[in-house]
Motif scaffolding. Structure first.
Motif, PDB file in Angstrom:
ATOM      1  N   VAL A  76      12.464  13.600  -8.342  1.00 41.26           N
ATOM      2  CA  VAL A  76      11.718  12.351  -8.326  1.00 41.26           C
ATOM      3  C   VAL A  76      11.805  11.732  -9.718  1.00 41.26           C
ATOM      4  CG1 VAL A  76       9.542  13.557  -8.793  1.00 41.26           C
ATOM      5  CG2 VAL A  76       9.493  11.243  -7.873  1.00 41.26           C
ATOM      6  N   SER A  77      12.167  10.461  -9.762  1.00 42.15           N
ATOM      7  CA  SER A  77      12.258   9.741 -11.029  1.00 42.15           C
ATOM      8  C   SER A  77      11.298   8.561 -10.990  1.00 42.15           C
ATOM      9  CB  SER A  77      13.692   9.263 -11.275  1.00 42.15           C
ATOM     10  OG  SER A  77      14.077   8.327 -10.278  1.00 42.15           O
ATOM     11  N   GLY A  78      11.201   7.853 -12.113  1.00 39.73           N
ATOM     12  CA  GLY A  78      10.315   6.698 -12.189  1.00 39.73           C
ATOM     13  C   GLY A  78       9.887   6.456 -13.614  1.00 39.73           C
ATOM     14  N   GLY A  79       9.494   5.236 -13.908  1.00 40.22           N
ATOM     15  CA  GLY A  79       9.079   4.882 -15.257  1.00 40.22           C
ATOM     16  C   GLY A  79       7.761   5.527 -15.646  1.00 40.22           C
ATOM     17  N   PRO A  80       7.332   5.321 -16.901  1.00 38.41           N
ATOM     18  CA  PRO A  80       6.080   5.910 -17.384  1.00 38.41           C
ATOM     19  C   PRO A  80       4.886   5.464 -16.538  1.00 38.41           C
ATOM     20  CG  PRO A  80       7.359   5.015 -19.212  1.00 38.41           C
ATOM     21  CD  PRO A  80       8.035   4.558 -17.960  1.00 38.41           C
TER      22      PRO A  80
ATOM     23  N   ARG B 112      18.313  13.966  -1.742  1.00 41.54           N
ATOM     24  CA  ARG B 112      16.931  14.455  -1.898  1.00 41.54           C
ATOM     25  C   ARG B 112      16.327  13.912  -3.191  1.00 41.54           C
ATOM     26  NH1 ARG B 112      19.862  18.828  -0.007  1.00 41.54           N
ATOM     27  NH2 ARG B 112      20.260  19.527  -2.140  1.00 41.54           N
ATOM     28  N   SER B 113      16.656  12.653  -3.491  1.00 40.35           N
ATOM     29  CA  SER B 113      16.136  12.003  -4.690  1.00 40.35           C
ATOM     30  C   SER B 113      15.283  10.812  -4.289  1.00 40.35           C
ATOM     31  CB  SER B 113      17.283  11.529  -5.591  1.00 40.35           C
ATOM     32  OG  SER B 113      18.001  12.626  -6.109  1.00 40.35           O
ATOM     33  N   ALA B 114      14.217  10.594  -5.051  1.00 41.03           N
ATOM     34  CA  ALA B 114      13.326   9.459  -4.794  1.00 41.03           C
ATOM     35  C   ALA B 114      12.918   8.856  -6.128  1.00 41.03           C
ATOM     36  CB  ALA B 114      12.094   9.918  -4.017  1.00 41.03           C
ATOM     37  N   ARG B 115      12.595   7.560  -6.094  1.00 39.67           N
ATOM     38  CA  ARG B 115      12.200   6.874  -7.318  1.00 39.67           C
ATOM     39  C   ARG B 115      10.849   6.206  -7.112  1.00 39.67           C
ATOM     40  NH1 ARG B 115      13.296   1.694 -10.024  1.00 39.67           N
ATOM     41  NH2 ARG B 115      14.255   0.912  -8.118  1.00 39.67           N
ATOM     42  N   LEU B 116       9.920   6.438  -8.049  1.00 41.49           N
ATOM     43  CA  LEU B 116       8.611   5.785  -8.043  1.00 41.49           C
ATOM     44  C   LEU B 116       8.686   4.563  -8.953  1.00 41.49           C
ATOM     45  CD1 LEU B 116       6.397   8.986  -8.424  1.00 41.49           C
ATOM     46  CD2 LEU B 116       6.880   7.723  -6.319  1.00 41.49           C
ATOM     47  N   SER B 117       8.057   3.474  -8.565  1.00 43.07           N
ATOM     48  CA  SER B 117       8.196   2.249  -9.350  1.00 43.07           C
ATOM     49  C   SER B 117       6.879   1.550  -9.667  1.00 43.07           C
ATOM     50  CB  SER B 117       9.121   1.261  -8.623  1.00 43.07           C
ATOM     51  OG  SER B 117       8.665   1.042  -7.302  1.00 43.07           O
ATOM     52  N   LEU B 118       5.751   2.086  -9.221  1.00 42.61           N
ATOM     53  CA  LEU B 118       4.456   1.464  -9.484  1.00 42.61           C
ATOM     54  C   LEU B 118       3.710   2.250 -10.545  1.00 42.61           C
ATOM     55  CD1 LEU B 118       2.379  -0.710  -8.705  1.00 42.61           C
ATOM     56  CD2 LEU B 118       1.471   0.885  -7.012  1.00 42.61           C
ATOM     57  N   SER B 119       3.389   1.602 -11.667  1.00 43.06           N
ATOM     58  CA  SER B 119       2.682   2.270 -12.757  1.00 43.06           C
ATOM     59  C   SER B 119       1.178   2.231 -12.501  1.00 43.06           C
ATOM     60  CB  SER B 119       2.990   1.590 -14.096  1.00 43.06           C
ATOM     61  OG  SER B 119       2.217   2.168 -15.120  1.00 43.06           O
ATOM     62  N   TYR B 120       0.550   3.392 -12.612  1.00 45.39           N
ATOM     63  CA  TYR B 120      -0.893   3.498 -12.424  1.00 45.39           C
ATOM     64  C   TYR B 120      -1.628   3.561 -13.762  1.00 45.39           C
ATOM     65  CZ  TYR B 120       0.444   4.727  -7.679  1.00 45.39           C
ATOM     66  OH  TYR B 120       0.982   4.692  -6.426  1.00 45.39           O
ATOM     67  N   ARG B 121      -0.903   3.542 -14.874  1.00 41.69           N
ATOM     68  CA  ARG B 121      -1.524   3.698 -16.188  1.00 41.69           C
ATOM     69  C   ARG B 121      -1.381   2.453 -17.040  1.00 41.69           C
ATOM     70  NH1 ARG B 121       1.269   8.109 -18.647  1.00 41.69           N
ATOM     71  NH2 ARG B 121       2.866   6.651 -19.293  1.00 41.69           N
TER      72      ARG B 121
END
Length: 800
Positions: free
Chosen positions: A288-292, A566-575
């Protein structure tokens, strides 16, 4: 009659914000409702606008909004509380439905949408319990907006944010039906922010994704597909939908949550996109990848919680959680302890930073008392310079180049002989080497390793390479044993096993979870791959190459870790707020980054739903003046945070931080804070904060994985960020390395900027870093930055 009562996640969030007395009344209401929802003075009645929504009386002022989710075989009813609010905020236009894509129950509240957007869509909110004054106002109010004055020229209508997207597309992507027409009329990001504030999570993600420039296919693949239900969805079956919806059962345990008021929702709640990643069964390694701030670490921790609950009873530690640094390991241990709670379950998880793990393996395979002392890169570099001097090669080769060649090529690929080195590929190294040059490099590095060995010392890279070799040899023996067992028909191998070590009977772990994966060496990955048997749910990897601050570039596929499919990317920052994110994204402008697997990664669609002040950028004439400005900012923040909303004093340690480009500047900042500013500090080290002062100070890489309410980045000056005196010579000598160094410097500034949660200030002296001169992001919902001019003793400081 016994009624089962559950709490919708948004309703739970509303309850956290209410006064303690209202929370107590809600808990009393819940008891009365479960006893008899149609009596006890609750005044349960359906709204006129949506007969699926019922209003029930908590007290004279507050109402619970509920929907019926079924009746079981015994005739007991099941209800879901979807909102808790003041009666004046209950409108007939509220709606509840089952999402056609996710199959979850969704509550839509149009009261948070701006009036202009509602007028354009022809919607007027009607209170469910109007009082006399509000009724009179509603009757007197015009149906449409104010008429234009005759002498005014009507302004040209602004283009819709989602121009080019159809109702059918939004419907297919999962946007809630009541929001579709409204969304298509929006013309500015402020209206979009208000619309999604009350929107279901899937609608929120889809609308922000499209507005941020993601294509429909990208949204469909990265957002919609991640939460799409595999069930046949019946839009009228609320009982089945409840099983797909994240809810909290209202019981005695909930009372403490509501009374505490400071409950951290991440412990129990995951965004649906994240929850699917946590609970899924994988037929091999997953990434799983994604920005800070997108929740990669939270997903990794919840993944461990999920895996540990599936284990058979025992006392071993079949699950490993590892990351790159000591201080991150301590943070992960504390957070996992809070999440799991159960000491017996937590004891089944081994938590260790990656070099600690390598040292453990090396120690197990070394004679007693023969473990070498490990030294850091600076010590190794000094030893290499001595070798170059002894060989008369000081001017022939740069020590830094040789160390990187040794770490990334020789150790990274376990090259054991001179002949093998001649045949080894050097992908990404930039400067090509002829065969005679390789021979010269091998001779120098051979002398270097002999010198380290003579002193009985080794680098962390050497230790990792040895650990990888030991674990790979162990894995080979385990595989050979299994092959033999299969050949003899699966019989017990009691006599054969009596002659081998117990460690050769099985792999160390059943599951391995890796956080901050982008910084691990190739040898680390080889070691981890050998520690767990290939198979279902063997490895779960979280990381973001945009945050890589060490020169460890790998291809997972070439190391036996296949994450394709089997890779996924998160794109919504909660911080990070939109305003901070906009500034941070400009730092990364124009660069491309790998995905740990021979592809490219992107921050496309990376966004936030949070708002805050625009980052403050300030320039000064000198370093001393910049330090003075820093002290003023820190004092102001300290005073603002020293008391809570009720005026009670609070401990602000760990809320404010200062990020600095290098160690020398850290020392100077600390000296200034302690001797001239009168501010307490704690220095960030590899073991975490050292000292108990209020302000945390450290180099930019030390901030990886951390979070602060307010943060200052100092010394963001030209030739300091990036450090041009160290890399400028590579511009013509080794352009590939020059670009790599620039990327690393960008990543360090990006990491530091995205540690700020609420407020960010960036300062410099002289000219600013070229990374700050990029135009502010134009992504929807992302404000630009402001640059301030401050008076200094020598005159005004001009900003560029």
């Amino acid at each position: 009659m016994t009624v089962r009562l559950s709490l919708y996640q948004k309703a739970e969030q509303e309850l956290y914000k209410l006064d303690r007395s209202v929370k107590a009344k809600f808990y009393d209401f819940s008891h009365r409702f479960r006893e008899n929802p149609h009596g006890n003075g609750l005044q349960l009645k359906a709204l006129k606008g949506d007969s699926q929504i019922f209003s029930a009386r908590i007290d004279d002022s507050y109402r619970a909004l509920l929907t019926r989710t079924g009746t079981d075989e015994q005739g007991d009813e099941s209800w879901l509380v979807i909102a808790v609010r003041h009666r004046r905020d209950v409108y007939e236009q509220l709606s509840v439905a089952i999402n056609r894509v996710s199959g979850e129950i969704e509550f839509v509240d149009l009261s948070v949408v701006g009036e202009s957007a509602l007028r354009r869509a022809g919607i007027r909110l009607i209170p469910a319990e109007p009082d006399a004054s509000s009724t009179a106002e509603a009757e007197a109010a015009p149906v449409s907006g104010p008429e234009a004055q005759p002498d005014e020229t009507p302004a040209a209508p602004a283009s819709p944010l989602l121009a080019g997207h159809s109702r059918q597309l939004l419907r297919e992507l999962g946007v809630a039906e009541p929001l579709i027409d409204l969304a298509l009329t929006l013309t500015d990001t402020a209206d979009l922010d208000r619309l999604v504030a009350g929107a279901p999570l899937l609608s929120q993600d889809v609308l922000y994704g499209l507005a941020a420039g993601m294509s429909p296919d990208e949204v469909r693949a990265e957002i919609t597909a991640a939460v799409a239900s595999t069930d046949q969805i019946d839009l009228g079956d609320f009982g089945a939908a409840l099983a797909r919806t994240t809810v909290t059962t209202i019981d005695d345990a909930l009372q403490k949550v509501l009374e505490d008021g400071d409950f951290q929702a991440w412990k129990v709640f995951l965004h649906p996109t994240q929850a699917r990643l946590v609970d899924r069964d994988y037929n091999g390694p997953a990434r799983v990848s994604g920005g800070p701030g997108t929740g990669k670490t939270i997903v990794a921790l919840h993944r461990i919680h999920h895996l540990v609950r599936q284990l058979k009873p025992g006392r071993d530690k079949p699950i490993l959680l590892t990351t790159f640094t000591k201080n991150l390991t301590a943070d992960l241990r504390a957070r996992l302890t809070d999440l799991i709670g159960d000491h017996d379950l937590l004891a089944r998880v081994e938590i260790a930073h990656i070099d600690e793990l390598a040292y453990k393996v090396v120690s197990e395979n070394s004679l007693s008392g023969r473990v070498k002392r490990r030294v850091d890169d600076r010590t190794a570099l000094a030893e290499l310079r001595t070798v170059l001097a002894e060989l008369g090669q000081q001017g022939s080769w740069e020590p830094e180049f040789l160390i990187e060649e040794w770490e990334q090529v020789i150790l990274g690929q376990s090259v054991a002989t001179r002949t093998a080195y001649f045949q080894t590929r050097r992908v990404g190294r930039g400067r090509p080497l002829t065969r005679p040059e390789r021979a010269a490099v091998w001779k120098i590095l051979d002398e270097f390793t002999a010198r380290l060995d003579k002193k009985d010392i080794e680098t962390w890279g050497q230790a990792a390479e040895r650990a990888a070799r030991y674990e790979m040899e162990r894995a080979t023996r385990i595989q050979a044993r299994q092959v033999y067992k299969d050949q003899v028909g699966g019989r017990d191998l009691i006599h054969r096993d009596a002659e081998v070590s117990m460690s050769d009977l099985k792999h160390r772990y059943k599951h391995i979870v890796v956080d901050e994966a982008q910084d691990l060496r190739a040898a680390h990955w080889k070691m981890l791959r050998a520690m767990v048997a290939p198979g279902d749910n063997d490895m779960f990897i979280a990381g973001d190459t945009h945050q890589r601050v060490y020169d460890n570039h790998v291809s997972l596929g070439s190391l036996g870790i296949n994450v394709r499919g089997r890779s996924a990317r998160l794109s919504l920052s909660y911080r990070t707020t939109k305003e901070i994110l906009a500034r941070a994204l400009t730092v990364m402008s124009g660069e491309t980054y790998d995905d740990l697997d021979d592809g490219t990664d992107t921050l496309s669609g990376y966004r936030s739903v949070l708002h805050g002040p625009v980052p403050e950028l300030c320039g000064y004439s000198t370093w001393e003046e910049e330090l003075g400005g820093l002290a003023s900012t820190l004092r102001a923040w300290r005073d603002e945070l020293a008391a809570d909303a009720n005026g009670a004093a609070r401990d602000i340690r760990g809320l404010i931080a200062v990020a600095v480009p290098d160690r020398d500047k850290v020392s100077q900042v600390i000296y200034h804070l302690a001797t001239k500013a009168g501010l307490g500090y704690a220095q960030l080290t590899s073991d975490g904060p050292r000292g108990d002062g209020e302000i945390h100070v450290g180099t930019m890489p030390r901030f990886k994985g951390l979070e602060y309410q307010r943060l200052v980045i100092v010394g963001a000056s030209d030739r300091l960020v990036p450090r041009m005196d160290s890399i400028d010579r590579y511009r013509t000598e080794d352009p590939t390395r020059y670009r790599r160094e620039l990327r690393k410097a960008r990543s360090m500034l990006f990491v530091a900027a995205t540690r700020a949660r609420d407020a960010l200030t960036i300062t410099w002296h002289g000219d600013p870093s070229p990374f700050l001169l990029e135009p502010a992001s134009g992504a929807p919902g992302m404000a630009g930055h402001t640059e301030h001019r401050r008076a200094a003793s020598s005159g005004a400081v001009a900003n560029r």
